[in-house]
Write a protein that holds these residues in place. Structure first.
Motif, PDB file in Angstrom:
ATOM      1  N   SER A 213       8.916  71.142  15.348  1.00  0.00           N
ATOM      2  CA  SER A 213       9.897  71.770  14.972  1.00  0.00           C
ATOM      3  C   SER A 213      11.484  71.245  15.204  1.00  0.00           C
ATOM      4  CB  SER A 213       9.911  73.334  15.861  1.00  0.00           C
ATOM      5  OG  SER A 213      11.028  73.739  15.836  1.00  0.00           O
ATOM      6  N   LEU A 214      11.672  70.655  16.008  1.00  0.00           N
ATOM      7  CA  LEU A 214      12.958  69.967  16.365  1.00  0.00           C
ATOM      8  C   LEU A 214      13.073  68.961  14.992  1.00  0.00           C
ATOM      9  CD1 LEU A 214      13.368  69.524  20.158  1.00  0.00           C
ATOM     10  CD2 LEU A 214      14.113  71.407  18.563  1.00  0.00           C
ATOM     11  N   ILE A 215      11.878  68.257  14.557  1.00  0.00           N
ATOM     12  CA  ILE A 215      11.923  67.002  13.611  1.00  0.00           C
ATOM     13  C   ILE A 215      12.654  67.815  12.256  1.00  0.00           C
ATOM     14  CG2 ILE A 215      10.742  65.720  12.097  1.00  0.00           C
ATOM     15  CD1 ILE A 215       9.068  64.862  14.743  1.00  0.00           C
ATOM     16  N   PHE A 216      11.939  69.157  12.140  1.00  0.00           N
ATOM     17  CA  PHE A 216      12.506  69.767  10.795  1.00  0.00           C
ATOM     18  C   PHE A 216      13.862  70.169  10.962  1.00  0.00           C
ATOM     19  CE2 PHE A 216       7.822  71.570  10.673  1.00  0.00           C
ATOM     20  CZ  PHE A 216       7.605  70.630   9.372  1.00  0.00           C
TER      21      PHE A 216
ATOM     22  N   PHE B 196      16.139  73.090   0.396  1.00  0.00           N
ATOM     23  CA  PHE B 196      15.656  72.400   1.327  1.00  0.00           C
ATOM     24  C   PHE B 196      15.861  72.677   2.802  1.00  0.00           C
ATOM     25  CE2 PHE B 196      15.544  68.398   4.081  1.00  0.00           C
ATOM     26  CZ  PHE B 196      14.056  68.169   3.980  1.00  0.00           C
ATOM     27  N   ILE B 197      17.391  72.809   3.053  1.00  0.00           N
ATOM     28  CA  ILE B 197      17.874  73.237   4.356  1.00  0.00           C
ATOM     29  C   ILE B 197      17.056  74.459   4.873  1.00  0.00           C
ATOM     30  CG2 ILE B 197      19.866  74.014   5.498  1.00  0.00           C
ATOM     31  CD1 ILE B 197      21.523  72.087   3.796  1.00  0.00           C
TER      32      ILE B 197
ATOM     33  N   TYR C 207      14.566  75.339   7.898  1.00  0.00           N
ATOM     34  CA  TYR C 207      14.830  76.280   8.892  1.00  0.00           C
ATOM     35  C   TYR C 207      13.492  77.105   9.164  1.00  0.00           C
ATOM     36  CZ  TYR C 207      19.910  75.385   8.985  1.00  0.00           C
ATOM     37  OH  TYR C 207      21.156  75.121   9.049  1.00  0.00           O
ATOM     38  N   VAL C 208      12.939  77.520   8.211  1.00  0.00           N
ATOM     39  CA  VAL C 208      11.644  78.425   8.371  1.00  0.00           C
ATOM     40  C   VAL C 208      10.432  77.459   9.188  1.00  0.00           C
ATOM     41  CG1 VAL C 208       9.944  79.512   6.964  1.00  0.00           C
ATOM     42  CG2 VAL C 208      12.449  79.998   6.344  1.00  0.00           C
TER      43      VAL C 208
ATOM     44  N   ALA D 215       4.891  87.771   9.175  1.00  0.00           N
ATOM     45  CA  ALA D 215       5.364  87.743  10.416  1.00  0.00           C
ATOM     46  C   ALA D 215       6.545  86.750  10.496  1.00  0.00           C
ATOM     47  CB  ALA D 215       4.507  87.779  11.512  1.00  0.00           C
ATOM     48  N   ILE D 216       6.288  85.605   9.976  1.00  0.00           N
ATOM     49  CA  ILE D 216       6.838  84.265  10.303  1.00  0.00           C
ATOM     50  C   ILE D 216       8.377  84.587   9.522  1.00  0.00           C
ATOM     51  CG2 ILE D 216       7.368  81.920   9.856  1.00  0.00           C
ATOM     52  CD1 ILE D 216       5.022  82.423  11.312  1.00  0.00           C
TER      53      ILE D 216
END
Length: 325
Positions: A52-55, A224-225, A229-230, A250-251
Motif C-alpha cells: 500500500s505504501l509503495i502505491f 494515475f494518482i 490512492y484507490v 466496498a473498496i
C-alpha cells in the motif's frame, strides 16, 4: 471575534475534534473489544501494508512529475528532486496546519528554483481543481452504484426507493444548483460575489487543463494518482482476513468516506478510522476488525507522510547547497 482569535480557532478546532473523536471511540470499547482490535493489529499481514505504501509513494512521484506540465508553459522547469521534496513537505505540514502545505510547496520552489510564489501557487490551485473533479467523479460513481445500500442505511427505507434518490442527486440537484448559480451571478452582495468568483475560478482552472500543451499527459497522471490512492486502500484490505474478500463496491465506498474524512480534521485524525469502519460495517464486516482496518490504514499513511516529509525538510537545503558547489 478578531482575526487572531479566528485564526487560532481555525487551527485548533480540527485537532481538538480529532482528539475528541479518538477519546470517544475508545471510551465506547469494552475490554473484549480492545483485545479484539489488538489481536487484529498483531496478526495483520504488514507486507500488504508495505505494498500500500509503495502505491502511495508512486502517487507522490506522479504528483511531482505532473506539476512540471503546469510550470513548463510559464517558462519554468524545476529539478524533479525539488518538486518531489516540495510535495512531501506540503503533505507533512497539512497534518498540522490545514492548507499550509500548499503555501509551503510554492515557497519551496520560490526559494530553491526561483519560481515566483504567486505563479507556483496558481499552478497548485489548478492541480487541486483537477483533483476535485476526479474525486467528485468517484463519489458520483460510488453513490450511483451503491444508492440502494446507502439510502437504506441512512434513511432506513426500502431499497426499491433508491431510484428516487438517484433522480434527486443526479438530475434535480444539478439543475437546482445551475439555476441558483445563474441567479446569484446577478447579486451585488459582497460575500456572494466572492463565492461566485471562487466558482468561476474553479471553472476557468478546469478549462485551462484542456488548453495546455501537454494536456493528455496531465490527464493521464491525474488519473494515475487517483488509481494509486484507490490501490493504497485496496492493498490494505488483504492485511486482515475479515476484509480480504470485500467487493470492489466496498473498496470505493470506503475510499470515498476515508477521503472525505481528511477534510474534517488534520489528516483524518480521529475521523478516518471511525468513518471508514462505519462504511465497512455496511458490507457485513464486524465493527472491531473494521475499526482495526481504519487505524492500520490511517497509521501507515500518517507515518509515511511524517517520515518522508521530515526527510524532505532536512534534505532539500542540503541537496540545493550541494548543487551550488
Amino acid at each position: 471575534m478578531n482575526k487572531k482569535i479566528k485564526k487560532t480557532v481555525f487551527l485548533i478546532l480540527p485537532i481538538a475534534l480529532g482528539v475528541f473523536l479518538i477519546w470517544y471511540s475508545l471510551s465506547k470499547l469494552s475490554p473484549s473489544d480492545v483485545e479484539s482490535i489488538k489481536t487484529s493489529f498483531k496478526t495483520a499481514n504488514y507486507w500488504w501494508v508495505l505494498v500500500s505504501l509503495i502505491f502511495g509513494i508512486l502517487s507522490h512521484l506522479s504528483r511531482a512529475y505532473r506539476w512540471q506540465f503546469l510550470l513548463e508553459p510559464l517558462g519554468y522547469k524545476p529539478r524533479f528532486a525539488n518538486s518531489i521534496m516540495a510535495v512531501l513537505i506540503a503533505y507533512l505540514l497539512n497534518l498540522f496546519i490545514p492548507r499550509s502545505g500548499e503555501f509551503a510547496r510554492a515557497a519551496s520552489v520560490k526559494k530553491y528554483e526561483n519560481i515566483p510564489f504567486e505563479k507556483a501557487f496558481g499552478t497548485i490551485v489548478a492541480e487541486r481543481v483537477a483533483d476535485v473533479i476526479i474525486l467528485l467523479l468517484i463519489i458520483g460513481v460510488a453513490f450511483f452504484f451503491q444508492t440502494e445500500l446507502i439510502s437504506s442505511y441512512i434513511f432506513k427505507e426500502d431499497q426499491s426507493s433508491s431510484i428516487y434518490y438517484k433522480i434527486v442527486v443526479f438530475v434535480v440537484l444539478p439543475l437546482v444548483g445551475f439555476f441558483i448559480y445563474r441567479f446569484l451571478k446577478k447579486s451585488k452582495n459582497p460575500f456572494i460575489i466572492k463565492v461566485i468568483s471562487f466558482v468561476n475560478g474553479l471553472i476557468d482552472g478546469a478549462k485551462s487543463i484542456f488548453t495546455m500543451k501537454k494536456k493528455w499527459e496531465f490527464i493521464f497522471h491525474t488519473i494515475f494518482i487517483w488509481v494509486m490512492y484507490v490501490l493504497m486502500f485496496y492493498a490494505v484490505t488483504f492485511a486482515l482476513p475479515e476484509t480480504t474478500n470485500l467487493p470492489f463496491a466496498a473498496i470505493i465506498v470506503g475510499f470515498v468516506v476515508g477521503g472525505l474524512s481528511m477534510a474534517l480534521t488534520n489528516g483524518g485524525l480521529g475521523t478516518y478510522p471511525l468513518l471508514v469502519a462505519g462504511a465497512l460495517v455496511l458490507y457485513k464486516v464486524e465493527h472491531n476488525p473494521a475499526l482495526a482496518f481504519g487505524w492500520i490504514m490511517w497509521t501507515a499513511q500518517t507515518i509515511m507522510v511524517i517520515l518522508f516529509g521530515s526527510l524532505s525538510l532536512i534534505l532539500i537545503p542540503i541537496y540545493n547547497k550541494y548543487l551550488e558547489k
